[in-house]
Design an enzyme around this catalytic site. Structure first.
Site, PDB file in Angstrom:
ATOM      1  N   ASP A 148     -29.851 -30.356 -50.681  1.00 33.07           N
ATOM      2  CA  ASP A 148     -28.791 -29.354 -50.513  1.00 33.07           C
ATOM      3  C   ASP A 148     -29.282 -27.970 -50.932  1.00 33.07           C
ATOM      4  O   ASP A 148     -29.015 -26.973 -50.261  1.00 33.07           O
ATOM      5  CB  ASP A 148     -27.552 -29.752 -51.336  1.00 33.07           C
ATOM      6  CG  ASP A 148     -26.907 -31.031 -50.808  1.00 33.07           C
ATOM      7  OD1 ASP A 148     -26.982 -31.272 -49.591  1.00 33.07           O
ATOM      8  OD2 ASP A 148     -26.327 -31.790 -51.617  1.00 33.07           O
ATOM      9  N   ARG A 151     -31.723 -26.491 -48.397  1.00 30.02           N
ATOM     10  CA  ARG A 151     -31.024 -25.871 -47.258  1.00 30.02           C
ATOM     11  C   ARG A 151     -30.498 -24.491 -47.638  1.00 30.02           C
ATOM     12  O   ARG A 151     -30.690 -23.514 -46.906  1.00 30.02           O
ATOM     13  CB  ARG A 151     -29.871 -26.786 -46.806  1.00 30.02           C
ATOM     14  CG  ARG A 151     -30.394 -28.014 -46.099  1.00 30.02           C
ATOM     15  CD  ARG A 151     -29.285 -28.962 -45.664  1.00 30.02           C
ATOM     16  NE  ARG A 151     -29.871 -30.014 -44.840  1.00 30.02           N
ATOM     17  CZ  ARG A 151     -29.433 -31.259 -44.794  1.00 30.02           C
ATOM     18  NH1 ARG A 151     -28.392 -31.642 -45.510  1.00 30.02           N
ATOM     19  NH2 ARG A 151     -30.027 -32.143 -44.015  1.00 30.02           N
ATOM     20  N   HIS A 175     -22.720 -35.468 -52.867  1.00 27.76           N
ATOM     21  CA  HIS A 175     -23.454 -35.059 -51.672  1.00 27.76           C
ATOM     22  C   HIS A 175     -22.487 -35.165 -50.505  1.00 27.76           C
ATOM     23  O   HIS A 175     -22.249 -36.228 -49.991  1.00 27.76           O
ATOM     24  CB  HIS A 175     -24.629 -36.016 -51.467  1.00 27.76           C
ATOM     25  CG  HIS A 175     -25.539 -35.626 -50.341  1.00 27.76           C
ATOM     26  ND1 HIS A 175     -25.980 -34.350 -50.143  1.00 27.76           N
ATOM     27  CD2 HIS A 175     -26.106 -36.363 -49.370  1.00 27.76           C
ATOM     28  CE1 HIS A 175     -26.788 -34.325 -49.091  1.00 27.76           C
ATOM     29  NE2 HIS A 175     -26.865 -35.531 -48.605  1.00 27.76           N
TER      30      HIS A 175
END
Ligand code: APR
Length: 311
Positions: A148, A151, A175
């Site tokens: 995460d 990104r 998540h």
């Protein structure tokens, strides 16, 4: 003697984990899958890159766990990937059975291993592996936050046209769509994000990171992301095998930290030879704490569904 890592699931994420572990010469790899021939074929193919790439590790594929004996780490990627329109949560019960079976075998053959979970829905699968393995909590870890934040870091670097290496970020929570990116703890070479872009831009990038998995599913149509997920899992493998003690956001079993008990949720941890060696507790604002509670509640819902199934 070389270290040994088992990767369960020789699909997109698993095969790329094996390839990256080999490429970094971190350990010998055993790829396990239920489909006959697939782990063997992919294992041999990765092995044959060795002379060109210059790595000297052994890679074998298997349909049973015999060759996995005494692995240092078992990475569990086995499961169904998300299809378009399907939430991570839809995968829950199907992947529960798969992760349960994989964990039982992993524990039987590698009782001293550290488990890294990748299968989604991630936090619920960590809970499953923790219950089934009965391992201490430092030895069951979920890969989510590294992906995460990767990104988020990518989008920030793109926006500012700076090196991705300069961008560090922190994310908490489960998540999924309820994850909690902490923009105030995100910086570019130590410069807080708020000095570099306005709030509307930060919000836009946070939103894109939050939906980063779904964005890729929409493009691929028949599967979900695997290059970045495998990179993220292998960063965790490396930190453990080399005892680097990297501070990374990972899904960890909480026993009161952040006011959460008995659940796996993403938090900053120190990853070393003993697995999770420390959970860092941050002081959160009221808004952040509320968002984290909401995220934990979403994880709790999934755990309740699994508990009902277990009877
Ligand atoms: N034991 C071992 N392997 C299994 C089992 C099992 N019980 N059940 C399924 N598999 C294997 C499948 O045969 C397949 O090769 O798991 C592999 C999954 O690979 P893909 O379908 O390519 O899925 P992938 O993209 O690798 O994603 C795997 O990781 O990121 C998460 O959401 C994703 O949960 C999914 C998982």
């Amino acid at each position: 003697m070389r270290k040994k890592v088992t990767v369960v699931g020789a699909g997109n994420v698993g095969a790329n984990c094996a390839l990256r572990i080999a490429g970094k010469e971190l350990a010998d790899v055993v790829l396990v899958d239920i489909v006959e021939g697939v782990p063997q074929g992919k294992g041999l193919d990765i092995l044959q890159s060795g002379p060109v790439e210059g790595y000297d590790v052994n890679i074998v594929g298997s349909n049973d766990y015999g060759p996995t004996a005494n692995s240092d780490i078992v990475v569990i990627t086995a499961g169904f990937p998300r299809k378009p329109g399907m939430s991570r949560d839809d995968l829950l019960l199907a992947n529960y059975e798969i992760v349960k079976a994989a964990t039982e075998q992993a524990v039987k053959h590698s009782p001293n291993s550290i488990l890294i979970l990748v299968t989604n829905p991630l936090d619920a699968m960590c809970w499953t592996a923790f219950q089934v393995s009965k391992f201490s909590k430092n030895r069951v870890i979920g890969m989510a936050g590294v992906l995460d934040t990767a990104r988020f870091r990518t989008f920030i670097a793109q926006e500012l046209e700076v090196s991705v290496e300069n961008v560090t970020a922190m994310v908490l929570g489960g998540h999924g769509d309820t994850m909690v990116p902490l923009a105030r703890l995100t910086s570019v070479s130590g410069i807080p994000l708020s000095e570099l872009m306005d709030q509307a831009t930060i919000d836009r990038l946070v939103d894109r990171a939050r939906n980063g998995g779904a964005e890729i599913v929409k493009y691929l149509k028949t599967g979900s992301a695997y290059y970045a997920p495998s990179s993220a899992a292998v960063e965790m493998v490396e930190s453990i095998l080399k005892d680097k003690k990297k501070v990374l956001p990972c899904a960890a079993y909480l026993e009161g930290e952040y006011g959460i008990k008995g659940l796996f949720v993403g938090v900053p941890v120190k990853l070393g030879a003993r697995g999770i060696e420390k959970i860092f507790q941050l002081r959160l604002s009221a808004d952040e704490q509320a968002a984290l509670q909401k995220s934990a509640a979403a994880v709790q819902e999934l755990v309740d569904v699994m508990k009902a199934k277990m009877g």
